[in-house]
Design a protein around this motif. Structure first.
Motif, mmCIF file in Angstrom:
data_model
loop_
_atom_site.group_PDB
_atom_site.id
_atom_site.type_symbol
_atom_site.label_atom_id
_atom_site.label_comp_id
_atom_site.label_asym_id
_atom_site.label_seq_id
_atom_site.Cartn_x
_atom_site.Cartn_y
_atom_site.Cartn_z
ATOM 1 N N LEU A 254 0.822 -1.211 0.000
ATOM 2 C CA LEU A 254 0.000 0.000 0.000
ATOM 3 C C LEU A 254 0.856 1.262 0.000
ATOM 4 O O LEU A 254 0.569 2.223 -0.737
ATOM 5 C CB LEU A 254 -0.932 -0.009 1.212
ATOM 6 N N SER A 255 1.902 1.280 0.815
ATOM 7 C CA SER A 255 2.779 2.450 0.851
ATOM 8 C C SER A 255 3.469 2.659 -0.489
ATOM 9 O O SER A 255 3.634 3.802 -0.941
ATOM 10 C CB SER A 255 3.821 2.287 1.967
ATOM 11 N N THR A 256 3.883 1.575 -1.131
ATOM 12 C CA THR A 256 4.521 1.691 -2.441
ATOM 13 C C THR A 256 3.569 2.297 -3.456
ATOM 14 O O THR A 256 3.937 3.198 -4.228
ATOM 15 C CB THR A 256 5.001 0.318 -2.925
ATOM 16 N N ILE A 257 2.331 1.820 -3.469
ATOM 17 C CA ILE A 257 1.342 2.358 -4.404
ATOM 18 C C ILE A 257 1.093 3.837 -4.129
ATOM 19 O O ILE A 257 1.054 4.667 -5.054
ATOM 20 C CB ILE A 257 0.037 1.548 -4.311
ATOM 21 N N TRP A 258 0.909 4.190 -2.865
ATOM 22 C CA TRP A 258 0.641 5.591 -2.527
ATOM 23 C C TRP A 258 1.831 6.493 -2.868
ATOM 24 O O TRP A 258 1.642 7.598 -3.397
ATOM 25 C CB TRP A 258 0.306 5.714 -1.041
ATOM 26 N N ASP A 259 3.038 6.042 -2.585
ATOM 27 C CA ASP A 259 4.208 6.892 -2.817
ATOM 28 C C ASP A 259 4.539 7.011 -4.297
ATOM 29 O O ASP A 259 5.107 8.023 -4.727
ATOM 30 C CB ASP A 259 5.413 6.343 -2.042
ATOM 31 N N PHE A 260 4.225 6.013 -5.092
ATOM 32 C CA PHE A 260 4.406 6.127 -6.539
ATOM 33 C C PHE A 260 3.441 7.153 -7.123
ATOM 34 O O PHE A 260 3.737 7.756 -8.155
ATOM 35 C CB PHE A 260 4.191 4.769 -7.216
ATOM 36 N N LYS A 261 2.291 7.347 -6.485
ATOM 37 C CA LYS A 261 1.255 8.227 -7.034
ATOM 38 C C LYS A 261 1.223 9.601 -6.365
ATOM 39 O O LYS A 261 0.248 10.341 -6.559
ATOM 40 C CB LYS A 261 -0.114 7.565 -6.890
ATOM 41 N N VAL A 262 2.231 9.945 -5.597
ATOM 42 C CA VAL A 262 2.230 11.246 -4.921
ATOM 43 C C VAL A 262 2.124 12.368 -5.956
ATOM 44 O O VAL A 262 2.925 12.440 -6.900
ATOM 45 C CB VAL A 262 3.500 11.414 -4.072
ATOM 46 N N PHE A 263 1.141 13.224 -5.776
ATOM 47 C CA PHE A 263 0.963 14.344 -6.705
ATOM 48 C C PHE A 263 0.636 15.638 -5.978
ATOM 49 O O PHE A 263 1.266 16.666 -6.219
ATOM 50 C CB PHE A 263 -0.142 14.035 -7.715
ATOM 51 N N THR A 264 -0.359 15.589 -5.080
ATOM 52 C CA THR A 264 -0.823 16.819 -4.426
ATOM 53 C C THR A 264 0.295 17.498 -3.658
ATOM 54 O O THR A 264 0.503 18.714 -3.782
ATOM 55 C CB THR A 264 -1.991 16.491 -3.474
ATOM 56 N N GLN A 265 1.030 16.733 -2.856
ATOM 57 C CA GLN A 265 2.111 17.316 -2.065
ATOM 58 C C GLN A 265 3.178 17.928 -2.959
ATOM 59 O O GLN A 265 3.686 19.022 -2.689
ATOM 60 C CB GLN A 265 2.724 16.257 -1.144
ATOM 61 N N TYR A 266 3.503 17.218 -4.034
ATOM 62 C CA TYR A 266 4.505 17.740 -4.963
ATOM 63 C C TYR A 266 4.017 19.051 -5.592
ATOM 64 O O TYR A 266 4.758 20.037 -5.656
ATOM 65 C CB TYR A 266 4.803 16.710 -6.057
ATOM 66 N N TYR A 267 2.800 19.042 -6.090
ATOM 67 C CA TYR A 267 2.276 20.205 -6.821
ATOM 68 C C TYR A 267 2.246 21.448 -5.941
ATOM 69 O O TYR A 267 2.578 22.543 -6.388
ATOM 70 C CB TYR A 267 0.877 19.890 -7.333
ATOM 71 N N VAL A 268 1.855 21.286 -4.678
ATOM 72 C CA VAL A 268 1.773 22.440 -3.780
ATOM 73 C C VAL A 268 3.167 22.931 -3.407
ATOM 74 O O VAL A 268 3.442 24.138 -3.445
ATOM 75 C CB VAL A 268 0.961 22.084 -2.524
#
Length: 328
Positions: A254-268
């Motif tokens: 689950l952590s791998t899936i979530w961290d591969f899809k990080v977008f909101t934190q990066y964009y802000v």
């Protein structure tokens, strides 16, 4: 004639229970059918549309609305992406970022879970409530707060570094005044801050999951290990970890899936998608699809590649779990 007619009737009477069992066995699938239809409409249909888009050249909104035709390009989008050296840089960024975040999230979450398991009921409830605030905070809201913390003029970190004695600050960091310092300008520093934000938001889920797993471990096993002379470290590795291996496995996936899809934190934190050296696959897909000139087909192809990578990771984990069950 009467005896002959009684034989088929008796056979039919014997078959009826089996037929009834088959009808009963279909009932769970019928009950799941509405849920499967909803999942198909909300997940599988959009995913199928993205796959179809990845085989076409789409460069304007009119094509998405259906006002213009979709020119078929086959595998050209995938060939262009895989032959681009920048894609492999983005993939490297994504893999390294995900690996670092998964490791830190699992370590911190496990330590907090062990702490909650040792605390008393009231203190554990208080600490767990404070920890879950990070998990309950929306990613957008939490990231905005972190961006203010690292603001180059009025941020908390800038203020803290400015309070250091001039000699100490100059000796350690080579500067006295930190006002105006770009915390997000360096790729390495940016990824460090992004990792801090993601781990802060992710570790409470791991901590609570580990705590739930620890509550299911019989206390007699720990007591027996202590009687045999095992210290806390050996008890953890020889007793706790083997029993919680399925929990850790699910959390890692689950952590791998979530961290591969990080977008909101990066964009802000990055303020958009202009900082290409720090791109990851999710951001790369968005930038290719929506940055002018838009290339929706390329963005869809990158999204499909990301999905395939995550499916491979999940498939490897499921295979390992099944192999462990067969060996057990």
């Amino acid at each position: 004639m009467t005896a002959l007619t009684e034989v088929p009737e008796a056979a039919a009477a014997q078959e009826n229970p089996a037929r009834r069992r088959r009808r009963v066995d279909r009932l769970p699938y019928l009950l799941l059918l509405p849920c499967l239809v909803v999942i198909g409409g909300l997940l599988l249909w959009p995913l199928g549309q993205v796959v179809v888009m990845s085989f076409h050249r789409l460069d304007n909104v009119r094509q998405l609305r259906g006002d213009r035709a979709w020119p078929w390009v086959g595998l050209d989008n995938y060939a262009g992406i895989l032959s681009d050296p920048f894609f492999w840089t983005v993939l490297r960024n994504t893999v390294l970022f995900a690996a670092a975040n998964v490791a830190l999230t699992m370590i911190l979450g496990t330590l907090v879970g062990l702490l909650l398991n040792r605390l008393g009921r009231r203190m554990a409830a208080f600490v767990a409530g404070c920890v879950m605030l990070a998990w309950a905070t929306p990613a957008l809201t939490g990231t905005i707060v972190w961006r203010w913390i690292f603001d180059d003029t009025s941020g908390l970190v800038t203020w803290a570094f400015n309070t250091l004695p001039d000699g100490l600050s100059r000796a350690l960091f080579g500067r006295d005044d930190w006002t105006g310092y770009g915390w997000f300008n360096s790729p390495l520093l940016f990824f460090a801050i992004l990792t801090l934000v993601v781990v802060w938001h992710s570790f409470p889920f791991v901590a609570v999951s580990v705590l739930a797993g620890l509550k299911s471990v019989p206390g007699e096993l720990h007591e027996a290990a202590r009687v045999d002379g095992a210290g806390p470290w050996r008890v953890f590795w020889r007793v706790t970890v083997p029993l919680l291996r399925p929990v850790f496995g699910i959390l890692v996936v689950l952590s791998t899936i979530w961290d591969f899809k990080v977008f909101t934190q990066y964009y802000v934190l990055a303020g958009g998608t202009h900082d290409r050296p720090t791109f990851m696959l999710s951001v790369y897909s968005y930038a290719e699809a929506f940055s002018p000139p838009p290339r929706y087909g390329l963005g869809a192809a990158i999204a499909v590649i990301l999905t395939v990578i995550l499916l491979v990771v999940t498939g490897v984990y499921v295979r390992l779990v099944l192999r462990q069950e067969d060996e057990a």
